[in-house]
Motif scaffolding. Sequence first.
Motif, PDB file in Angstrom:
ATOM      1  N   GLY A   1       0.846  -1.328   0.036  1.00 33.36           N
ATOM      2  CA  GLY A   1       0.082  -0.062   0.128  1.00 33.36           C
ATOM      3  C   GLY A   1       0.766   1.258   0.106  1.00 33.36           C
ATOM      4  N   GLY A   2       0.639   2.135  -1.018  1.00 36.12           N
ATOM      5  CA  GLY A   2       1.501   3.237  -1.128  1.00 36.12           C
ATOM      6  C   GLY A   2       3.005   3.269  -1.135  1.00 36.12           C
ATOM      7  N   SER A   3       3.374   4.045  -0.141  1.00 35.40           N
ATOM      8  CA  SER A   3       4.779   4.145   0.391  1.00 35.40           C
ATOM      9  C   SER A   3       5.231   3.040   1.334  1.00 35.40           C
ATOM     10  CB  SER A   3       5.295   5.556   0.382  1.00 35.40           C
ATOM     11  OG  SER A   3       4.954   6.334  -0.550  1.00 35.40           O
ATOM     12  N   PHE A   4       4.218   2.274   1.700  1.00 37.65           N
ATOM     13  CA  PHE A   4       4.523   1.276   2.730  1.00 37.65           C
ATOM     14  C   PHE A   4       4.832   2.110   3.963  1.00 37.65           C
ATOM     15  CE2 PHE A   4       5.887  -0.602  -1.200  1.00 37.65           C
ATOM     16  CZ  PHE A   4       5.478  -1.759  -1.161  1.00 37.65           C
ATOM     17  N   ASP A   5       4.060   2.944   4.358  1.00 37.03           N
ATOM     18  CA  ASP A   5       4.384   3.523   5.696  1.00 37.03           C
ATOM     19  C   ASP A   5       3.062   3.852   6.256  1.00 37.03           C
ATOM     20  OD1 ASP A   5       3.516   5.582   3.811  1.00 37.03           O
ATOM     21  OD2 ASP A   5       5.217   7.040   4.168  1.00 37.03           O
ATOM     22  N   ILE A   6       2.889   4.182   7.540  1.00 37.04           N
ATOM     23  CA  ILE A   6       1.786   4.279   8.372  1.00 37.04           C
ATOM     24  C   ILE A   6       1.957   5.140   9.556  1.00 37.04           C
ATOM     25  CG2 ILE A   6       1.963   2.297   9.957  1.00 37.04           C
ATOM     26  CD1 ILE A   6      -1.326   3.270   7.915  1.00 37.04           C
TER      27      ILE A   6
END
Length: 218
Positions: A60-65
């Motif tokens: 998902g996306g840039s693999f950040d949360i």
Amino acid sequence: MRSITTLLVLFLTALLSILPSSVQGAALTTSVDPHTRACFYAWVDKAGEKVGFYFAVQSGGSFDIEYSVLDPHEKIVVTGVKERQADLVFTGNSVGEYSFCFENSMSSFAVKIIDFDITVESEPRLTLPVSAAALLSEHSAPLEESISKVDSQLTQITRMQRYFRTWENRGFATVRQTLSKITWYSIIDMLVMIGVAVAQVYIVRYLFDKGSTKRYRV
């Protein structure tokens, strides 16, 4: 006979007291939609228990949360922004329910897939009398050292497995994105070539049209 039975009971009690500490935990996978917040909870029975928290963004996306850990009084224990993974251990100083939350507020359309686990570890207490424990300490020390070494090696193996799994998923996502970009580039390139060929045909037909009153020298 009675003395042998007594020694056997003492040895078994000592063995149980040096086994790895009891752990309550959960290994889970969750998805966090854009602009949503997902929270999970763990209960700490008594002050001083060790709480472990691990997570890794798998896709998902840039693999950040964004993530945060709150104590039972809603105070922030630890927080992070744009984190790809974390492996934390802290002491639960308050008895009650701890919150572990993920927030996907940075993405407009990407759904984040997260692997995580939460562990609450209780250290056991030695219940043997001091004299009995002293008698068995010489015999139990090598066993305790072996158990501790095995536990440490298993922890390292688990962390390595998590590491390789995370990078495998991220590498696969990168390959898939690259393949998608190459596919769309090929399609656009083919459409441009077709458009140029069609335009050339119409231009040539226009230049050499018999009904045209204009003449061009070639």
